[in-house]
Design a protein around this motif. Sequence first.
Motif, mmCIF file in Angstrom:
data_model
loop_
_atom_site.group_PDB
_atom_site.id
_atom_site.type_symbol
_atom_site.label_atom_id
_atom_site.label_comp_id
_atom_site.label_asym_id
_atom_site.label_seq_id
_atom_site.Cartn_x
_atom_site.Cartn_y
_atom_site.Cartn_z
ATOM 1 N N ASN A 1 24.573 -37.862 25.918
ATOM 2 C CA ASN A 1 24.009 -36.715 26.623
ATOM 3 C C ASN A 1 23.387 -37.142 27.947
ATOM 4 O OD1 ASN A 1 23.861 -35.983 23.609
ATOM 5 N ND2 ASN A 1 23.445 -34.014 24.610
ATOM 6 N N SER B 1 20.386 -32.843 29.835
ATOM 7 C CA SER B 1 20.664 -32.363 28.483
ATOM 8 C C SER B 1 19.609 -32.874 27.502
ATOM 9 C CB SER B 1 22.064 -32.813 28.064
ATOM 10 O OG SER B 1 22.312 -32.495 26.718
ATOM 11 N N CYS C 1 22.128 -38.554 21.942
ATOM 12 C CA CYS C 1 21.227 -38.871 23.056
ATOM 13 C C CYS C 1 21.031 -40.385 23.191
ATOM 14 C CB CYS C 1 19.875 -38.190 22.846
ATOM 15 S SG CYS C 1 19.976 -36.382 22.837
ATOM 16 N N ASP D 1 24.642 -29.324 26.264
ATOM 17 C CA ASP D 1 23.740 -29.582 25.143
ATOM 18 C C ASP D 1 24.494 -29.885 23.854
ATOM 19 O OD1 ASP D 1 21.775 -29.113 26.990
ATOM 20 O OD2 ASP D 1 21.112 -27.216 26.117
#
Length: 168
Positions: A57, A61, A30, A97
């Motif tokens: 991400n 997500s 992330c 994800d």
Amino acid sequence: MAPLLDLDQAIRLAERWRHEGKRLVLANGCFDLLHVGHVRYLEGARALGDALLVGVNSDASVARLKGRGRPIMTAAERAELVSALRAVDGVVIFEDDTADALVRALRPSVHAKGTDYTAESVPEGAAVRAGGGRVAIAGDPKSHATRDLIRLIAERFGGSPKGFGGSR
């Protein structure tokens, strides 16, 4: 600065590197509020091969994975920060994800995850092995986390923007 790539560009670049005999490493995350743990993870990942692609991400997500209030920065901003790191050779934003589809598309020699995983617990492990790659754990011990930074900022500044040096 490493280029921000769409998936087709990333696939072509991965194919070119393989053709040149380079070992491609894929890392993902992330990267919301970039911190030293992220830098160490990506430097460790880069040391596992000749070229490092990083999957970031998407905003949707991150929201699904991290919950209300996340991400703090947009995917474009997070990707730009990651691309500025010297260890990174390219960045691609992905919607899922997990990075399973990215792994299947790019077929890295090595898929690197941080030390909060084990080689057996990496969600993309089966996809990596199916593509002929291996999973590796990279970075320093997981003693840095974005959620901890958010909590620390809230504790120190009480959620007040005044504490951040601004007047708003």
